[in-house]
Enzyme design. Sequence first.
Site, PDB file in Angstrom:
ATOM      1  N   ASN A   1     -24.601 -57.712 -11.955  1.00  0.00           N
ATOM      2  CA  ASN A   1     -24.163 -56.767 -12.986  1.00  0.00           C
ATOM      3  C   ASN A   1     -23.605 -55.541 -12.277  1.00  0.00           C
ATOM      4  OD1 ASN A   1     -23.804 -54.954 -15.055  1.00  0.00           O
ATOM      5  ND2 ASN A   1     -25.952 -54.890 -15.682  1.00  0.00           N
ATOM      6  N   VAL A   2     -22.291 -55.361 -12.331  1.00  0.00           N
ATOM      7  CA  VAL A   2     -21.667 -54.277 -11.568  1.00  0.00           C
ATOM      8  C   VAL A   2     -22.038 -52.894 -12.098  1.00  0.00           C
ATOM      9  CG1 VAL A   2     -19.725 -55.730 -10.869  1.00  0.00           C
ATOM     10  CG2 VAL A   2     -19.533 -54.303 -12.934  1.00  0.00           C
TER      11      VAL A   2
ATOM     12  N   ASN B   1     -12.269 -55.772 -10.220  1.00  0.00           N
ATOM     13  CA  ASN B   1     -11.559 -56.337 -11.370  1.00  0.00           C
ATOM     14  C   ASN B   1     -12.418 -56.452 -12.626  1.00  0.00           C
ATOM     15  OD1 ASN B   1      -9.423 -58.116 -12.709  1.00  0.00           O
ATOM     16  ND2 ASN B   1     -11.127 -59.559 -12.555  1.00  0.00           N
TER      17      ASN B   1
ATOM     18  N   SER C   1      -4.808 -50.067 -15.672  1.00  0.00           N
ATOM     19  CA  SER C   1      -4.083 -50.628 -16.819  1.00  0.00           C
ATOM     20  C   SER C   1      -3.038 -49.620 -17.270  1.00  0.00           C
ATOM     21  CB  SER C   1      -5.050 -50.904 -17.975  1.00  0.00           C
ATOM     22  OG  SER C   1      -4.350 -51.182 -19.178  1.00  0.00           O
TER      23      SER C   1
ATOM     24  N   TYR D   1     -11.693 -47.435 -23.126  1.00  0.00           N
ATOM     25  CA  TYR D   1     -10.965 -48.214 -22.117  1.00  0.00           C
ATOM     26  C   TYR D   1      -9.934 -47.356 -21.392  1.00  0.00           C
ATOM     27  CZ  TYR D   1      -8.459 -52.292 -20.205  1.00  0.00           C
ATOM     28  OH  TYR D   1      -7.863 -53.220 -19.371  1.00  0.00           O
ATOM     29  N   ALA D   2      -9.174 -46.557 -22.157  1.00  0.00           N
ATOM     30  CA  ALA D   2      -8.141 -45.707 -21.558  1.00  0.00           C
ATOM     31  C   ALA D   2      -8.759 -44.692 -20.613  1.00  0.00           C
ATOM     32  CB  ALA D   2      -7.342 -45.000 -22.657  1.00  0.00           C
ATOM     33  N   ALA D   3      -9.882 -44.107 -21.011  1.00  0.00           N
ATOM     34  CA  ALA D   3     -10.557 -43.124 -20.158  1.00  0.00           C
ATOM     35  C   ALA D   3     -11.022 -43.761 -18.857  1.00  0.00           C
ATOM     36  CB  ALA D   3     -11.744 -42.513 -20.904  1.00  0.00           C
TER      37      ALA D   3
ATOM     38  N   LYS E   1      -9.814 -46.505 -17.394  1.00  0.00           N
ATOM     39  CA  LYS E   1      -8.691 -46.939 -16.565  1.00  0.00           C
ATOM     40  C   LYS E   1      -7.949 -45.753 -15.949  1.00  0.00           C
ATOM     41  CE  LYS E   1      -9.359 -51.318 -16.956  1.00  0.00           C
ATOM     42  NZ  LYS E   1      -9.832 -52.087 -15.777  1.00  0.00           N
TER      43      LYS E   1
ATOM     44  N   ILE F   1      -0.816 -59.090 -20.264  1.00  0.00           N
ATOM     45  CA  ILE F   1      -0.862 -60.290 -19.436  1.00  0.00           C
ATOM     46  C   ILE F   1      -1.433 -61.453 -20.242  1.00  0.00           C
ATOM     47  CG2 ILE F   1      -1.707 -61.276 -17.271  1.00  0.00           C
ATOM     48  CD1 ILE F   1       0.140 -58.833 -16.915  1.00  0.00           C
TER      49      ILE F   1
END
Length: 253
Positions: A62-63, A89, A151, A163-165, A167, A196
């Site tokens: 678990n990263v 990733n 991203s 997600y934006a924060a 990335k 993708i």
Amino acid sequence: MEITNKVIIITGAAQGLGRAMAERFAKHQAQLALVDLNEDKLTETVAHCQAFGAKASSFIANVADETSVEDLFEQISHHFGGIDALINNAGILRDRMLVKVKDGKIVNKMSLAEWQSVIDVNLTGLFLCGRECATKMIEKQRPGVIINISSIARAGNIGQTNYAAAKAGAVSLTVTWAKELARYGIRCAAIAPGFIGTEMTASMKPEALERMTSQIPLGRMGTPDEIAQAAEFILQNDYFSGRVVEVDGAFRL
């Protein structure tokens, strides 16, 4: 960096971009440490890589958990004798509008749990893996490369506050690490994919997929292997560091 025989760690390697990168590097006969929580799909990825004659091993971790990550890098370093590259990733999505309004009333909000889970995996996980990778490289005086997957959403995207924060943070860490770690022979770079074609996009409704694709100037989504090719370039170009490779078909959010 010559990829053949190099020890490369890939997190989120069970499917999608992670699997595509693993398979591309397996063709170079890299030694692969493949990390994920999905043991069944990770086993498939390992088998695909071994079919190319590469040495590949699976590691369940678990990263987002510090102890798990520390143990992971200790295991990998011991198993392979050292580390040459890390591709950060692993990531998750928990999309939701910051606030959802219907008929003038707030009907929903992004929860703290939805925010925190994405930050934990997509940003804290990246930090923990990057820190432990750099630690092992420096301890063994072994130059290497760290690649962070960002991203195009890092510029901000509706419904993706979390997600934006994360990335955007991935890019800031990339630049910072490139400056800090260069003295040890460690390069750091990022890749910012656009839309993708992965398992996730394949599950979208056809009309939504068509609408999304129509916005891309090249007229199609990218393939996972095109992202893997970008990672290959970063590994092989010894003067590339502190920058972001955008692979998005000229699409901008």
